[in-house]
Design a protein around this motif. Structure first.
Motif, mmCIF file in Angstrom:
data_model
loop_
_atom_site.group_PDB
_atom_site.id
_atom_site.type_symbol
_atom_site.label_atom_id
_atom_site.label_comp_id
_atom_site.label_asym_id
_atom_site.label_seq_id
_atom_site.Cartn_x
_atom_site.Cartn_y
_atom_site.Cartn_z
ATOM 1 N N LEU A 167 0.820 -1.204 0.000
ATOM 2 C CA LEU A 167 0.000 0.000 0.000
ATOM 3 C C LEU A 167 0.858 1.261 0.000
ATOM 4 O O LEU A 167 0.508 2.258 -0.640
ATOM 5 C CB LEU A 167 -0.931 -0.003 1.205
ATOM 6 N N GLY A 168 1.970 1.236 0.725
ATOM 7 C CA GLY A 168 2.873 2.378 0.718
ATOM 8 C C GLY A 168 3.354 2.703 -0.683
ATOM 9 O O GLY A 168 3.395 3.868 -1.105
ATOM 10 N N ARG A 169 3.695 1.668 -1.424
ATOM 11 C CA ARG A 169 4.092 1.874 -2.827
ATOM 12 C C ARG A 169 2.925 2.436 -3.638
ATOM 13 O O ARG A 169 3.105 3.359 -4.442
ATOM 14 C CB ARG A 169 4.562 0.548 -3.429
ATOM 15 N N MET A 170 1.710 1.892 -3.424
ATOM 16 C CA MET A 170 0.546 2.365 -4.158
ATOM 17 C C MET A 170 0.270 3.835 -3.873
ATOM 18 O O MET A 170 -0.109 4.600 -4.774
ATOM 19 C CB MET A 170 -0.678 1.530 -3.782
ATOM 20 N N TYR A 171 0.471 4.269 -2.616
ATOM 21 C CA TYR A 171 0.227 5.659 -2.242
ATOM 22 C C TYR A 171 1.356 6.593 -2.697
ATOM 23 O O TYR A 171 1.261 7.805 -2.505
ATOM 24 C CB TYR A 171 0.060 5.770 -0.730
ATOM 25 N N GLY A 172 2.398 6.031 -3.291
ATOM 26 C CA GLY A 172 3.470 6.855 -3.842
ATOM 27 C C GLY A 172 4.572 7.210 -2.873
ATOM 28 O O GLY A 172 5.357 8.127 -3.135
ATOM 29 N N ALA A 173 4.673 6.504 -1.752
ATOM 30 C CA ALA A 173 5.719 6.775 -0.767
ATOM 31 C C ALA A 173 7.016 6.063 -1.145
ATOM 32 O O ALA A 173 7.021 5.103 -1.918
ATOM 33 C CB ALA A 173 5.265 6.323 0.617
ATOM 34 N N HIS A 174 8.129 6.558 -0.583
ATOM 35 C CA HIS A 174 9.411 5.866 -0.671
ATOM 36 C C HIS A 174 9.453 4.918 0.522
ATOM 37 O O HIS A 174 9.555 5.347 1.670
ATOM 38 C CB HIS A 174 10.566 6.873 -0.609
ATOM 39 N N VAL A 175 9.354 3.603 0.249
ATOM 40 C CA VAL A 175 9.162 2.621 1.312
ATOM 41 C C VAL A 175 10.490 1.995 1.725
ATOM 42 O O VAL A 175 11.226 1.452 0.888
ATOM 43 C CB VAL A 175 8.190 1.520 0.872
ATOM 44 N N THR A 176 10.776 2.069 3.025
ATOM 45 C CA THR A 176 11.907 1.358 3.617
ATOM 46 C C THR A 176 11.349 0.260 4.512
ATOM 47 O O THR A 176 10.485 0.519 5.354
ATOM 48 C CB THR A 176 12.798 2.293 4.448
ATOM 49 N N ALA A 177 11.836 -0.961 4.325
ATOM 50 C CA ALA A 177 11.360 -2.103 5.101
ATOM 51 C C ALA A 177 12.378 -2.456 6.172
ATOM 52 O O ALA A 177 13.581 -2.534 5.895
ATOM 53 C CB ALA A 177 11.138 -3.305 4.188
ATOM 54 N N GLN A 185 14.787 -9.937 -0.376
ATOM 55 C CA GLN A 185 14.250 -10.032 -1.731
ATOM 56 C C GLN A 185 12.729 -10.097 -1.727
ATOM 57 O O GLN A 185 12.068 -9.562 -2.618
ATOM 58 C CB GLN A 185 14.845 -11.252 -2.444
ATOM 59 N N PHE A 186 12.189 -10.730 -0.711
ATOM 60 C CA PHE A 186 10.730 -10.823 -0.594
ATOM 61 C C PHE A 186 10.103 -9.440 -0.472
ATOM 62 O O PHE A 186 9.180 -9.097 -1.225
ATOM 63 C CB PHE A 186 10.375 -11.688 0.617
ATOM 64 N N VAL A 187 10.582 -8.611 0.440
ATOM 65 C CA VAL A 187 9.958 -7.300 0.642
ATOM 66 C C VAL A 187 10.293 -6.340 -0.495
ATOM 67 O O VAL A 187 9.490 -5.459 -0.817
ATOM 68 C CB VAL A 187 10.330 -6.697 2.011
ATOM 69 N N ARG A 188 11.438 -6.496 -1.131
ATOM 70 C CA ARG A 188 11.716 -5.677 -2.319
ATOM 71 C C ARG A 188 10.724 -6.015 -3.429
ATOM 72 O O ARG A 188 10.264 -5.126 -4.165
ATOM 73 C CB ARG A 188 13.146 -5.905 -2.810
ATOM 74 N N GLY A 189 10.369 -7.279 -3.530
ATOM 75 C CA GLY A 189 9.403 -7.690 -4.531
ATOM 76 C C GLY A 189 8.014 -7.109 -4.295
ATOM 77 O O GLY A 189 7.220 -6.991 -5.226
ATOM 78 N N LEU A 190 7.741 -6.725 -3.053
ATOM 79 C CA LEU A 190 6.449 -6.121 -2.714
ATOM 80 C C LEU A 190 6.430 -4.616 -2.958
ATOM 81 O O LEU A 190 5.358 -4.007 -2.944
ATOM 82 C CB LEU A 190 6.115 -6.399 -1.246
ATOM 83 N N GLY A 191 7.613 -4.026 -3.131
ATOM 84 C CA GLY A 191 7.653 -2.593 -3.390
ATOM 85 C C GLY A 191 8.566 -1.790 -2.499
ATOM 86 O O GLY A 191 8.601 -0.554 -2.599
ATOM 87 N N ALA A 192 9.336 -2.443 -1.617
ATOM 88 C CA ALA A 192 10.272 -1.705 -0.766
ATOM 89 C C ALA A 192 11.453 -1.219 -1.589
ATOM 90 O O ALA A 192 12.094 -1.998 -2.295
ATOM 91 C CB ALA A 192 10.749 -2.576 0.381
ATOM 92 N N ALA A 193 11.752 0.085 -1.489
ATOM 93 C CA ALA A 193 12.904 0.647 -2.204
ATOM 94 C C ALA A 193 14.194 0.388 -1.451
ATOM 95 O O ALA A 193 15.271 0.290 -2.052
ATOM 96 C CB ALA A 193 12.704 2.147 -2.403
ATOM 97 N N GLU A 194 14.091 0.296 -0.125
ATOM 98 C CA GLU A 194 15.253 0.018 0.721
ATOM 99 C C GLU A 194 14.866 -1.017 1.769
ATOM 100 O O GLU A 194 13.705 -1.111 2.168
ATOM 101 C CB GLU A 194 15.737 1.285 1.440
#
Length: 326
Positions: A167-177, A185-194
C-alpha cells in the motif's frame, strides 16, 4: 446440529489448541451464515492463547480462535437483501467477542462481510484481508501518508507489514522495510525501495515522515526517528511490558508533535469492499506462507511463533474436520 471449531480450554503453548464440537450457529436478523473455507493465524490470537492479555480483557474459556474468514453464504437471516445464498464472501469476526472464524461456519452481521475479490481463492483472500484493512486505516486515515513521503514499515515481511509495503508503494511513498536479511528479496518484490536488517541499531535507521510499526516494542525510541511533522502508527504493543508500552503511546500525545497513533482494527463492510477493489485492481497480491488443515491448528500457531513468516499462515477448513472431539 454441531460443527468443528478450533480453540483452547486453558492457556499455554500451541499444544493447548484443539478442534471441538460446538453448536452450529444460525443466521439471525441482519446476518448471513457463511460456510468457512479458510481462515488465518494472527499474532493477537497467540498472545491471547498464552494468557498475555488477561489483564486487559477478561475472557471466558473455552476460547475460540480465528479472526478472518472466506467462504460461501449458506443462509440469509431475516432482513438481508444485499446478499444471496451461494455468494462468495470474506469478512472478520469481532476479536473482542466469543466467536471464532477458525470453524466450519460463522453467523456474521452483514456489516462485517463483503464479496471476495473476483478470481481469488479463499486461502488467497484470508492472506490479505485483515492486514490490508489494518494497513489502509493506519496509512491512509491515521497517518495520512502522502506521495513522496518516506515510510518505514517495521515487521515488513509479516501478515500486516507485507500489505503495508504494497500500500505504501501504491500511495506513492518511498518505502523502507525493516526486516530480516532472509526477507530482503521478498519485501523488495512487494515494493520496498530500501531494506534495513531488523538487527540494526535503532540509532542508525534514519528519519521518516511516517513509521508503521507492527511489533509494538521500543515505540518511544522509534518515535525519535520521525521528521518534525512525522506520524507514527502502531498496530501492536509489547504484551510483556503492557504498562510501559501503552504509557509511551499516551505520553507521545503530550510531549511534542510526533504522536504515536495506536488502534485496533474493526473493519466495516465498506472497508472490506474497498480492499476487494484494491485486490481486483492489482494493487494487492496474496501472500500465503504455509497452509494447514484445521485439525493441525496447533502446528499452524507453532509456525507463526517460530518466526520468519512471509505473509500469512493459512488454515483451510474441510467440510468435516477430522480429529474433532465432543
Amino acid at each position: 446440529m454441531t460443527m468443528a471449531a478450533a480453540g483452547f480450554r486453558r492457556y499455554g503453548g500451541p499444544e493447548v489448541l484443539e478442534v471441538m464440537r460446538v453448536a452450529m450457529p444460525a443466521a439471525g436478523a441482519g446476518q448471513v451464515l457463511v460456510k468457512v473455507e479458510a481462515s488465518s493465524v494472527n499474532g493477537g490470537e497467540i498472545a491471547q492463547r498464552r494468557g498475555k492479555l488477561r489483564a486487559l480483557a477478561r475472557v471466558s474459556l473455552p476460547r475460540y480462535v480465528g479472526i478472518d474468514f472466506a467462504g460461501e453464504i449458506l443462509a440469509l437471516g431475516p432482513g438481508v437483501t444485499e446478499f444471496s445464498i451461494g455468494d462468495r464472501v470474506w469478512g472478520t469476526v469481532d476479536e473482542r467477542g466469543s466467536v471464532g472464524a477458525a470453524a466450519e461456519a460463522v453467523a456474521i452481521d452483514t456489516g462485517r462481510v463483503s464479496r471476495m475479490p473476483e478470481g481469488w481463492s479463499a486461502a488467497d483472500a484470508v492472506s490479505v484481508l485483515a492486514g490490508a484493512a489494518t494497513a489502509v486505516v493506519g496509512l491512509r486515515d491515521k497517518a495520512r501518508l502522502r506521495a513522496g513521503e518516506r515510510l518505514l514499515v517495521r515487521g515488513a515481511s509479516g501478515g500486516v507489514g507485507s500489505v503495508a509495503v504494497q500500500l505504501g508503494r501504491m500511495y506513492g511513498a518511498h518505502v523502507t522495510a525493516l526486516a530480516s536479511q532472509a526477507s530482503e528479496q521478498f519485501v523488495r518484490g512487494l515494493g520496498a525501495a530500501e531494506v534495513i536488517d531488523y538487527r540494526t541499531s535503532l540509532d542508525a535507521i534514519g528519519t521518516y515522515d511516517v513509521v508503521f510499526d507492527t511489533r509494538g516494542t521500543d515505540l518511544w525510541r522509534l518515535r525519535q526517528h520521525l521528521a518534525p511533522r512525522g506520524r507514527m502508527v502502531a498496530v501492536s504493543f509489547d504484551v510483556d511490558r503492557k504498562v510501559r508500552s501503552l504509557g509511551g503511546i499516551a505520553a507521545s500525545s503530550i510531549f511534542g508533535g510526533r504522536r504515536i497513533r495506536f488502534f485496533l482494527g474493526h473493519p466495516t463492510a465498506a472497508l472490506i469492499g474497498e480492499v476487494a477493489r484494491l485486490a481486483e485492481d492489482g494493487h494487492l497480491q496474496p501472500i500465503v506462507d504455509e497452509v494447514y488443515p484445521l485439525d493441525r491448528i496447533g502446528d499452524a500457531h507453532a509456525r507463526l511463533e517460530a518466526g520468519g513468516v512471509h505473509g500469512k499462515v493459512v488454515l483451510v477448513v474441510e467440510e468435516t474436520a477430522s480429529g474433532a472431539v465432543d
